[in-house]
Scaffold this motif. Structure first.
Motif, PDB file in Angstrom:
ATOM      1  N   ALA A 184      48.006   7.486  34.108  1.00 49.28           N
ATOM      2  CA  ALA A 184      49.388   7.801  33.733  1.00 49.28           C
ATOM      3  C   ALA A 184      49.447   9.086  32.901  1.00 49.28           C
ATOM      4  O   ALA A 184      50.347   9.912  33.063  1.00 49.28           O
ATOM      5  CB  ALA A 184      49.998   6.643  32.954  1.00 49.28           C
ATOM      6  N   TRP A 185      48.448   9.262  32.025  1.00 47.32           N
ATOM      7  CA  TRP A 185      48.406  10.456  31.169  1.00 47.32           C
ATOM      8  C   TRP A 185      48.196  11.712  32.005  1.00 47.32           C
ATOM      9  O   TRP A 185      48.832  12.749  31.770  1.00 47.32           O
ATOM     10  CB  TRP A 185      47.303  10.301  30.130  1.00 47.32           C
ATOM     11  N   THR A 186      47.332  11.667  33.000  1.00 48.38           N
ATOM     12  CA  THR A 186      47.111  12.862  33.838  1.00 48.38           C
ATOM     13  C   THR A 186      48.392  13.199  34.598  1.00 48.38           C
ATOM     14  O   THR A 186      48.727  14.365  34.760  1.00 48.38           O
ATOM     15  CB  THR A 186      45.942  12.678  34.836  1.00 48.38           C
ATOM     16  N   LEU A 187      49.129  12.176  35.044  1.00 46.52           N
ATOM     17  CA  LEU A 187      50.382  12.446  35.767  1.00 46.52           C
ATOM     18  C   LEU A 187      51.487  12.928  34.826  1.00 46.52           C
ATOM     19  O   LEU A 187      52.319  13.747  35.210  1.00 46.52           O
ATOM     20  CB  LEU A 187      50.840  11.192  36.520  1.00 46.52           C
ATOM     21  N   LEU A 188      51.462  12.411  33.597  1.00 42.16           N
ATOM     22  CA  LEU A 188      52.474  12.822  32.612  1.00 42.16           C
ATOM     23  C   LEU A 188      52.333  14.320  32.308  1.00 42.16           C
ATOM     24  O   LEU A 188      53.295  14.988  31.937  1.00 42.16           O
ATOM     25  CB  LEU A 188      52.296  12.009  31.325  1.00 42.16           C
ATOM     26  N   ASN A 189      51.127  14.830  32.492  1.00 44.67           N
ATOM     27  CA  ASN A 189      50.877  16.258  32.250  1.00 44.67           C
ATOM     28  C   ASN A 189      50.970  17.100  33.524  1.00 44.67           C
ATOM     29  O   ASN A 189      50.646  18.278  33.501  1.00 44.67           O
ATOM     30  CB  ASN A 189      49.508  16.437  31.598  1.00 44.67           C
ATOM     31  N   ASP A 190      51.373  16.448  34.614  1.00 44.44           N
ATOM     32  CA  ASP A 190      51.543  17.176  35.869  1.00 44.44           C
ATOM     33  C   ASP A 190      52.974  17.704  35.916  1.00 44.44           C
ATOM     34  O   ASP A 190      53.923  16.927  36.073  1.00 44.44           O
ATOM     35  CB  ASP A 190      51.269  16.239  37.062  1.00 44.44           C
ATOM     36  N   VAL A 191      53.118  19.010  35.754  1.00 46.94           N
ATOM     37  CA  VAL A 191      54.462  19.598  35.631  1.00 46.94           C
ATOM     38  C   VAL A 191      55.278  19.444  36.912  1.00 46.94           C
ATOM     39  O   VAL A 191      56.497  19.625  36.897  1.00 46.94           O
ATOM     40  CB  VAL A 191      54.394  21.089  35.224  1.00 46.94           C
ATOM     41  N   ARG A 192      54.632  19.095  38.024  1.00 43.69           N
ATOM     42  CA  ARG A 192      55.373  18.967  39.288  1.00 43.69           C
ATOM     43  C   ARG A 192      56.017  17.598  39.439  1.00 43.69           C
ATOM     44  O   ARG A 192      56.895  17.403  40.266  1.00 43.69           O
ATOM     45  CB  ARG A 192      54.417  19.192  40.468  1.00 43.69           C
ATOM     46  N   ASP A 193      55.543  16.617  38.656  1.00 40.54           N
ATOM     47  CA  ASP A 193      56.013  15.241  38.820  1.00 40.54           C
ATOM     48  C   ASP A 193      57.424  15.076  38.248  1.00 40.54           C
ATOM     49  O   ASP A 193      57.750  15.636  37.203  1.00 40.54           O
ATOM     50  CB  ASP A 193      55.043  14.276  38.134  1.00 40.54           C
TER      51      ASP A 193
END
Lengths: 112, 237
Positions: free
Chosen positions: B173-182
């Motif tokens: 979840a943390w890696t996705l939270l830092n994905d600016v495209r999400d």
């Protein structure tokens, strides 16, 4: 509990911990300083009675404890006793009130 | 030839250890020892593996009490007086012998909104993400997870609170939270900050200590806590 409530508790826990760190240092340092050469209850009361500074400091100390201790106990009850749900929250609110009332009783006794 | 004394868990949750003698080899991995038992001594032994090179994350087991990826764990490193005790991973239901049911582990990735959702279509231009930006570096730190569940089995909070999402799902979840495209960040934050989410972590760092890929899920979970607190203070949680 919702994400909002859980996060609110987490912030309250961290904020009260920061206050406690300060309060405990001041409390212990004052004790160590004041106790040089012996100390009596009368001497302590002589310094604290009618002193609004100490009243404010120890009121803040009690408030931080009343917030911090029940939030810290919450996961202990959940993980060790499997006690979750509304009854646990009611118990912890009661504990917070008890700590606040007993603590303030002592603070007012020291001030008045 | 010297022999390795290997005690292997047999049966389901109420099973027991069965002793085997395995010939000692140079550079032998724990998975080699298990494979020898299954191929030579007892073909009914159930265990799981695929790549054998530390990429697939399927061969994790409890070796002498510690969760490890068995394909990249040398017997030399973990055997005590020529003895190994091999059990299934902790905190997961045992199917049989060394095989655990991983459904709950991966269901928690879904519950933590561990799926990427972007807004661009194939007709749009590529998103431009600066490789050295703080967010991209945060992704970098946690992205190499292979889903082996070593962290999950090493987590005492999971052991005490079975609903806890666990280090791997929260790291994802943390890696996705830092994905600016999400585009599903608010939903994700609500999913990971609830009763069994990031705030339940005690920062004991069992996950970080044991992760075979050197990831620090504790740091990712701390990041989620900070992000949730910021969202709360901004009125966005």
């Amino acid at each position: 509990m919702s994400a909002r409530h859980e996060t609110l508790l987490w912030v309250a826990q961290r904020a009260s911990a920061a206050l406690l760190a300060l309060c405990v240092v001041v409390h212990l340092a004052t004790m160590i300083y004041a106790i040089q050469g012996g100390l009596t209850a009368a001497e302590i009361l002589g310094r604290t009675r009618g002193n609004p500074g100490w009243l404010a400091f120890y009121s803040l100390f009690v408030a931080a404890i009343a917030v911090h201790a029940p939030i810290g106990l919450r996961p202990v009850l959940g993980e060790w006793l499997r006690w979750r749900g509304m009854s646990r929250e009611v118990f912890l609110v009661a504990l917070a009130l008890a700590l606040a009332v007993l603590g303030m009783r002592a603070v007012l006794g020291m001030f008045g | 030839m010297t022999k390795l004394q290997v005690r292997v868990w047999r049966g389901g949750a109420d099973g027991s250890f069965q002793p085997f003698e395995v010939p000692r080899q140079a550079s032998q991995s724990v998975l080699d020892a298990v494979t020898y038992i299954q191929r030579v001594l007892d073909p009914t032994l159930a265990y799981r593996f695929a790549c054998r090179v530390g990429m697939c994350g399927s061969c994790a087991m409890t070796v002498n009490g510690v969760a490890r990826w068995t394909c990249r764990t040398h017997v030399d490193k973990v055997a005590r007086d020529g003895r190994l005790e091999i059990a299934p991973l902790r905190s997961l239901p045992v199917v049989r012998d060394l095989v655990t049911d991983m459904r709950e582990f991966f269901d928690k990735w879904s519950r933590a909104k561990g799926v990427f959702r972007g807004a661009r279509s194939r007709r749009d231009a590529f998103a431009r993400v600066a490789p050295r930006s703080a967010q991209r570096l945060s992704v970098e730190a946690g992205i190499e997870c292979i889903g082996c569940a070593v962290c999950y089995a090493s987590c005492d909070v999971v052991a005490q609170n079975p609903a806890y999402l666990g280090p791997a799902a929260l790291n994802r979840a943390w890696t996705l939270l830092n994905d600016v495209r999400d585009v599903t960040q608010a939903e994700r934050l609500r999913a990971v900050a609830g009763d069994a989410g990031c705030h339940a972590c005690h920062s004991q760092m069992g996950c970080t200590e044991r992760c075979p890929k050197g990831i620090a899920p504790t740091a990712s979970i701390a990041g989620l806590k900070r992000a949730a607190a910021k969202a709360l203070l901004a009125g966005a949680l």
